[in-house]
Design a protein around this motif. Structure first.
Motif, PDB file in Angstrom:
ATOM      1  N   ASP A  27      -9.589 -44.846  -5.024  1.00  0.00           N
ATOM      2  CA  ASP A  27      -9.270 -46.205  -4.583  1.00  0.00           C
ATOM      3  C   ASP A  27      -9.677 -47.242  -5.627  1.00  0.00           C
ATOM      4  O   ASP A  27      -8.928 -48.182  -5.904  1.00  0.00           O
ATOM      5  N   THR A  28     -10.845 -47.074  -6.223  1.00  0.00           N
ATOM      6  CA  THR A  28     -11.291 -48.004  -7.260  1.00  0.00           C
ATOM      7  C   THR A  28     -10.375 -47.922  -8.475  1.00  0.00           C
ATOM      8  O   THR A  28      -9.986 -48.950  -9.050  1.00  0.00           O
ATOM      9  N   THR A  29     -10.005 -46.712  -8.855  1.00  0.00           N
ATOM     10  CA  THR A  29      -9.108 -46.532 -10.002  1.00  0.00           C
ATOM     11  C   THR A  29      -7.758 -47.158  -9.713  1.00  0.00           C
ATOM     12  O   THR A  29      -7.184 -47.848 -10.565  1.00  0.00           O
ATOM     13  N   PHE A  36      -4.924 -54.100 -14.062  1.00  0.00           N
ATOM     14  CA  PHE A  36      -4.846 -53.985 -15.523  1.00  0.00           C
ATOM     15  C   PHE A  36      -3.796 -52.994 -16.027  1.00  0.00           C
ATOM     16  O   PHE A  36      -3.562 -52.915 -17.231  1.00  0.00           O
ATOM     17  N   GLY A  37      -3.207 -52.184 -15.142  1.00  0.00           N
ATOM     18  CA  GLY A  37      -2.394 -51.067 -15.598  1.00  0.00           C
ATOM     19  C   GLY A  37      -3.320 -49.967 -16.092  1.00  0.00           C
ATOM     20  O   GLY A  37      -4.537 -50.022 -15.897  1.00  0.00           O
ATOM     21  N   MET A  38      -2.764 -48.962 -16.710  1.00  0.00           N
ATOM     22  CA  MET A  38      -3.591 -47.904 -17.292  1.00  0.00           C
ATOM     23  C   MET A  38      -3.821 -48.283 -18.753  1.00  0.00           C
ATOM     24  O   MET A  38      -3.031 -47.944 -19.634  1.00  0.00           O
ATOM     25  N   ALA A  39      -4.878 -49.014 -18.986  1.00  0.00           N
ATOM     26  CA  ALA A  39      -5.137 -49.598 -20.299  1.00  0.00           C
ATOM     27  C   ALA A  39      -5.731 -48.604 -21.290  1.00  0.00           C
ATOM     28  O   ALA A  39      -5.913 -48.932 -22.453  1.00  0.00           O
ATOM     29  N   GLU A  73       1.556 -49.902 -14.931  1.00  0.00           N
ATOM     30  CA  GLU A  73       2.111 -50.309 -16.223  1.00  0.00           C
ATOM     31  C   GLU A  73       1.100 -51.192 -16.918  1.00  0.00           C
ATOM     32  O   GLU A  73       0.550 -52.089 -16.283  1.00  0.00           O
ATOM     33  N   PRO A  74       0.822 -51.015 -18.177  1.00  0.00           N
ATOM     34  CA  PRO A  74       1.336 -49.939 -19.006  1.00  0.00           C
ATOM     35  C   PRO A  74       0.636 -48.622 -18.712  1.00  0.00           C
ATOM     36  O   PRO A  74      -0.337 -48.593 -17.958  1.00  0.00           O
ATOM     37  N   GLY A  75       1.114 -47.556 -19.323  1.00  0.00           N
ATOM     38  CA  GLY A  75       0.447 -46.261 -19.257  1.00  0.00           C
ATOM     39  C   GLY A  75       1.257 -45.161 -18.630  1.00  0.00           C
ATOM     40  O   GLY A  75       1.036 -43.990 -18.925  1.00  0.00           O
TER      41      GLY A  75
END
Length: 102
Positions: A27-29, A36-39, A73-75
């Motif tokens: 949940d935190t992820t 932020f997306g997957m930075a 997004e991104p990632g």
């Protein structure tokens, strides 16, 4: 030594490490992805083909896909119907102990 690079690899093809040293809160992820997306890319060990880092991000991404949510997004890119994820390659551990330590 290979050059570091980012490749988009199919989410379902990623092999996890045999032992993951960290616990994760999906949940935190997922909230971080929304903001932020997957930075940061996942890291794969070229020696074993297994993940060195990013297990929690992979688990959260699978949960998002399976729940019918949009990819972070991104990632993450959707190619056809498959989700692909940014993976850093070009890292090879010397042995399993070193891989686990990383």
């Amino acid at each position: 030594m290979a050059d570091l690079k980012i490749e988009y690899l199919p989410l379902d093809d990623l092999e996890r490490a045999l032992v993951n040293a960290k616990g994760h809160d999906d949940d935190t992820t997922r909230r971080s992805f929304e903001r932020f997306g997957m930075a940061q890319a996942i890291i794969r060990d070229d020696r074993t083909g297994r993940l060195l880092a990013g297990h929690g991000r992979v688990d959260a991404t699978v949960a998002m896909r399976d729940a019918g949510e949009k990819p972070p997004e991104p990632g993450v890119k959707v190619v056809g119907e498959k989700w692909t994820i940014a993976v850093q390659t070009g890292v090879s551990s010397k042995d399993d102990e070193e891989a686990h330590a990383l």
